[in-house]
Scaffold this active site. Structure first.
Site, PDB file in Angstrom:
ATOM      1  N   ARG A 213       2.165  -2.046   7.982  1.00  0.00           N
ATOM      2  CA  ARG A 213       1.543  -2.876   6.938  1.00  0.00           C
ATOM      3  C   ARG A 213       0.423  -2.097   6.284  1.00  0.00           C
ATOM      4  O   ARG A 213       0.191  -0.929   6.618  1.00  0.00           O
ATOM      5  CB  ARG A 213       1.018  -4.165   7.554  1.00  0.00           C
TER       6      ARG A 213
ATOM      7  N   SER B  64      12.872   9.500  -0.702  1.00  0.00           N
ATOM      8  CA  SER B  64      12.311   8.571  -1.684  1.00  0.00           C
ATOM      9  C   SER B  64      12.490   7.113  -1.235  1.00  0.00           C
ATOM     10  O   SER B  64      11.584   6.283  -1.397  1.00  0.00           O
ATOM     11  CB  SER B  64      12.982   8.814  -3.041  1.00  0.00           C
TER      12      SER B  64
ATOM     13  N   HIS C 259       9.993   6.472   1.511  1.00  0.00           N
ATOM     14  CA  HIS C 259       8.665   6.324   0.894  1.00  0.00           C
ATOM     15  C   HIS C 259       8.550   4.933   0.231  1.00  0.00           C
ATOM     16  O   HIS C 259       7.554   4.225   0.399  1.00  0.00           O
ATOM     17  CB  HIS C 259       8.522   7.452  -0.145  1.00  0.00           C
TER      18      HIS C 259
ATOM     19  N   CYS D  63      -3.619   8.723   9.666  1.00  0.00           N
ATOM     20  CA  CYS D  63      -3.717   7.310  10.060  1.00  0.00           C
ATOM     21  C   CYS D  63      -2.721   7.085  11.197  1.00  0.00           C
ATOM     22  O   CYS D  63      -1.524   7.338  11.037  1.00  0.00           O
ATOM     23  CB  CYS D  63      -3.397   6.468   8.833  1.00  0.00           C
TER      24      CYS D  63
ATOM     25  N   CYS E 286       0.191   4.678  10.583  1.00  0.00           N
ATOM     26  CA  CYS E 286       1.154   5.239   9.617  1.00  0.00           C
ATOM     27  C   CYS E 286       1.980   6.331  10.287  1.00  0.00           C
ATOM     28  O   CYS E 286       3.188   6.471  10.048  1.00  0.00           O
ATOM     29  CB  CYS E 286       0.422   5.833   8.416  1.00  0.00           C
TER      30      CYS E 286
HETATM   31  P1  FAD Z   1       1.711   7.658  -2.848  1.00  0.00           P
HETATM   32  O1  FAD Z   1       2.555   6.589  -2.232  1.00  0.00           O
HETATM   33  O2  FAD Z   1       0.815   8.426  -1.933  1.00  0.00           O
HETATM   34  O3  FAD Z   1       2.692   8.653  -3.613  1.00  0.00           O
HETATM   35  C1  FAD Z   1       2.302   9.945  -4.074  1.00  0.00           C
HETATM   36  C2  FAD Z   1       3.151  10.309  -5.297  1.00  0.00           C
HETATM   37  O4  FAD Z   1       4.531  10.385  -4.920  1.00  0.00           O
HETATM   38  C3  FAD Z   1       3.110   9.245  -6.403  1.00  0.00           C
HETATM   39  O5  FAD Z   1       2.047   9.487  -7.269  1.00  0.00           O
HETATM   40  C4  FAD Z   1       4.465   9.399  -7.071  1.00  0.00           C
HETATM   41  O6  FAD Z   1       4.450  10.427  -8.023  1.00  0.00           O
HETATM   42  C5  FAD Z   1       5.377   9.836  -5.954  1.00  0.00           C
HETATM   43  N1  FAD Z   1       6.131   8.710  -5.382  1.00  0.00           N
HETATM   44  C6  FAD Z   1       5.629   7.537  -4.901  1.00  0.00           C
HETATM   45  N2  FAD Z   1       6.609   6.783  -4.385  1.00  0.00           N
HETATM   46  C7  FAD Z   1       7.762   7.488  -4.545  1.00  0.00           C
HETATM   47  C8  FAD Z   1       9.109   7.235  -4.211  1.00  0.00           C
HETATM   48  N3  FAD Z   1       9.472   6.124  -3.562  1.00  0.00           N
HETATM   49  N4  FAD Z   1      10.022   8.156  -4.552  1.00  0.00           N
HETATM   50  C9  FAD Z   1       9.682   9.296  -5.182  1.00  0.00           C
HETATM   51  N5  FAD Z   1       8.407   9.603  -5.503  1.00  0.00           N
HETATM   52  C10 FAD Z   1       7.462   8.715  -5.193  1.00  0.00           C
HETATM   53  N6  FAD Z   1      -0.217   3.248   3.972  1.00  0.00           N
HETATM   54  C11 FAD Z   1      -0.392   2.002   4.508  1.00  0.00           C
HETATM   55  O7  FAD Z   1      -1.210   1.224   4.027  1.00  0.00           O
HETATM   56  N7  FAD Z   1       0.370   1.599   5.597  1.00  0.00           N
HETATM   57  C12 FAD Z   1       1.291   2.416   6.180  1.00  0.00           C
HETATM   58  O8  FAD Z   1       1.931   2.044   7.169  1.00  0.00           O
HETATM   59  C13 FAD Z   1       1.473   3.733   5.633  1.00  0.00           C
HETATM   60  N8  FAD Z   1       2.354   4.602   6.188  1.00  0.00           N
HETATM   61  C14 FAD Z   1       2.426   5.878   5.709  1.00  0.00           C
HETATM   62  C15 FAD Z   1       3.273   6.791   6.335  1.00  0.00           C
HETATM   63  C16 FAD Z   1       3.324   8.103   5.883  1.00  0.00           C
HETATM   64  C17 FAD Z   1       4.246   9.065   6.585  1.00  0.00           C
HETATM   65  C18 FAD Z   1       2.504   8.524   4.797  1.00  0.00           C
HETATM   66  C19 FAD Z   1       2.531   9.950   4.326  1.00  0.00           C
HETATM   67  C20 FAD Z   1       1.679   7.624   4.157  1.00  0.00           C
HETATM   68  C21 FAD Z   1       1.619   6.299   4.601  1.00  0.00           C
HETATM   69  N9  FAD Z   1       0.796   5.367   3.980  1.00  0.00           N
HETATM   70  C22 FAD Z   1       0.669   4.106   4.504  1.00  0.00           C
HETATM   71  C23 FAD Z   1       0.116   5.686   2.710  1.00  0.00           C
HETATM   72  C24 FAD Z   1       1.003   5.304   1.510  1.00  0.00           C
HETATM   73  O9  FAD Z   1       2.311   5.823   1.655  1.00  0.00           O
HETATM   74  C25 FAD Z   1       0.443   5.834   0.198  1.00  0.00           C
HETATM   75  O10 FAD Z   1       0.315   7.236   0.297  1.00  0.00           O
HETATM   76  C26 FAD Z   1      -0.902   5.236  -0.167  1.00  0.00           C
HETATM   77  O11 FAD Z   1      -0.782   3.848  -0.248  1.00  0.00           O
HETATM   78  C27 FAD Z   1      -1.402   5.767  -1.523  1.00  0.00           C
HETATM   79  O12 FAD Z   1      -0.434   5.480  -2.505  1.00  0.00           O
HETATM   80  P2  FAD Z   1      -0.406   6.111  -3.955  1.00  0.00           P
HETATM   81  O13 FAD Z   1      -0.155   4.982  -4.894  1.00  0.00           O
HETATM   82  O14 FAD Z   1      -1.602   6.966  -4.174  1.00  0.00           O
HETATM   83  O15 FAD Z   1       0.873   7.049  -4.028  1.00  0.00           O
END
Ligand code: FAD
Length: 387
Positions: free
Chosen positions: A147, A188, A191, A312, A315
């Site tokens: 979450r 993707s 993610h 984290c 995560c």
């Molecule tokens: P991010 O999600 O960090 O994405 C970075 C960039 O990747 C984006 O700007 C976009 O260009 C690209 N992108 C984004 N989504 C996609 C996609 N689906 N397909 C292709 N490209 C894409 N946060 C929590 O609150 N709870 C969790 O349980 C959690 N688990 C995580 C597990 C891992 C392994 C990692 C690396 C991160 C986790 N996070 C978690 C953090 C979360 O995934 C995001 O990184 C954070 O919320 C910041 O999001 P952001 O909007 O900056 O973009």
């Protein structure tokens, strides 16, 4: 969302979005029951494992949401998860470890009746020797749900960018090969599934209230139809994996106490899936498959290792579990395509319970994600109608 739900998910998933929604509704409660059983709800992980790719010592996540609560009240844990039965979680030293053990073997000690042969190393798509060391903790997954944690910014972006830029095939290659496309889609979809969970189980910091956060979902997933599609794609991949191992599950032991219940439940879920859901045979058509398969393995093993760099803990826990879950899918889909019935049975017999826990939990996360995507659609439509 601009997706036509009557269309098929992709050229290799001969199933529509609507059909997957329907299947998911049928199996949801059985899957929930399976995952909350004592067998599937525990996971062992080394949360302090060193990141081997870059120095991330300063990058801790201090948000309370990032923490994991490992088991400390052993009286409440089923007998077969107790440390002495598990082969001592606390007293093991790295010297004690059989060099043939891999991260996937620890669960075999659960039932203690039968010790499975070690994995054939060449078959491994996940990081070897990961989970058998003195720093491992046992975690009750149901008490540490995936979450919103507050983890984000440069720290998490660096992890995602390293996965996409260094481990996915380059953009020039994607679009020219189904196999390379699939690798990108898996990451993707993985993610996007995390993003959907984060938005659905979200903490409104002002009102200190947990609940769905539509804007967050739209920003991360909803505004990108291809990301929604990749979630469905991943669901199809994992579902096909379960279908593929189903005929060979007979020798797997899920501990005496649970064996029949767990098997019946898995069979029940799998019987509602459709074998045309994903056609892995098309992936390596016209490719030098052995070279590309090795490439897949190495890249995916790297993805499981990158999870050690996630700052984290919660995560990292779910990231690692899903990475191993997808690694198990790739192993089954690719390795179970060749050879005779005996060698197929052998591959499934050697699947460790650790891999099975990761695989089924990954399927459950995707199933929840699909439910959340549909819930977000309802919320979106209501807002559009009533403002
Ligand atoms: P991010 O999600 O960090 O994405 C970075 C960039 O990747 C984006 O700007 C976009 O260009 C690209 N992108 C984004 N989504 C996609 C996609 N689906 N397909 C292709 N490209 C894409 N946060 C929590 O609150 N709870 C969790 O349980 C959690 N688990 C995580 C597990 C891992 C392994 C990692 C690396 C991160 C986790 N996070 C978690 C953090 C979360 O995934 C995001 O990184 C954070 O919320 C910041 O999001 P952001 O909007 O900056 O973009």
């Amino acid at each position: 969302c601009q997706i036509d739900k009557g269309e098929t998910v992709s050229s290799i998933c001969n199933i529509t979005f609507n059909e997957i929604n329907e299947i998911n509704t049928y199996i949801r409660s059985d899957l929930e029951k399976l995952i909350s059983s004592d067998f599937f709800k525990y996971f062992k992980i080394d949360l302090r494992k060193e990141c081997t790719f870059w120095d991330n010592k300063d990058g801790l996540c201090f948000s309370p949401g990032c923490a994991v609560d490992p088991i400390d009240d052993w009286a409440k844990v089923p007998m077969y998860w107790q440390p002495d039965i598990l082969g001592s979680i606390t007293n093991n030293t790295t010297e004690d470890i059989d060099i043939h053990d891999d991260e996937c073997s620890f669960l075999d000690e659960l039932c203690a009746e039968e010790k499975r042969l070690p994995e054939i190393p060449e078959c491994n798509y996940c990081d070897v020797n990961d989970f058998e060391n003195s720093n491992c903790v046992l975690v009750d997954l149901s008490k540490n749900r995936e979450r919103f944690t507050g983890y984000g910014g440069n720290q998490s972006r660096e992890i995602w960018s390293s996965i996409y830029n260094e481990n996915c095939f380059s953009f020039g290659e994607v679009g020219k090969s189904l196999a390379k496309d699939t690798f990108y889609r898996l990451i993707s979809g993985f993610h996007a599934s995390i993003g959907t969970h984060v938005a659905f189980e979200h903490l409104n910091l002002e009102e200190e209230d947990w609940g769905p956060y539509l804007e967050g979902f739209m920003e991360k997933v909803g505004n990108f139809p291809e990301r929604v599609t990749n979630i469905y794609f991943n669901y199809a991949v994992v579902a096909k994996t379960l279908l593929k191992i189903q005929p060979y599950l007979k020798n797997i032991e899920f501990c005496n106490e649970y064996n029949e219940d767990v098997k019946r439940n898995i069979m029940n879920i799998v019987s509602q899936l459709d074998s045309t859901i994903f056609n892995e045979d098309l992936l390596f058509e016209n490719e030098i498959s052995s070279v590309l398969k090795d490439d897949f393995k190495n890249r995916f093993r790297n993805v499981t290792k990158i999870m050690d760099c996630v700052q984290c803990e919660r995560c990292k826990l779910w990231g690692k579990l899903q990475a191993v879950g997808y690694a198990t899918c790739l192993k089954i889909l690719f390795e179970l395509n060749e050879g005779d019935e005996i060698s197929k049975q052998d591959i499934v017999d050697k699947l460790t319970k650790y891999e099975l826990v990761a695989l089924l939990n990954t399927f459950n996360l995707l199933s929840e994600t699909i439910e959340y995507v549909n819930d977000f659609e309802t919320i979106y439509n209501k807002q559009a109608l009533y403002g």
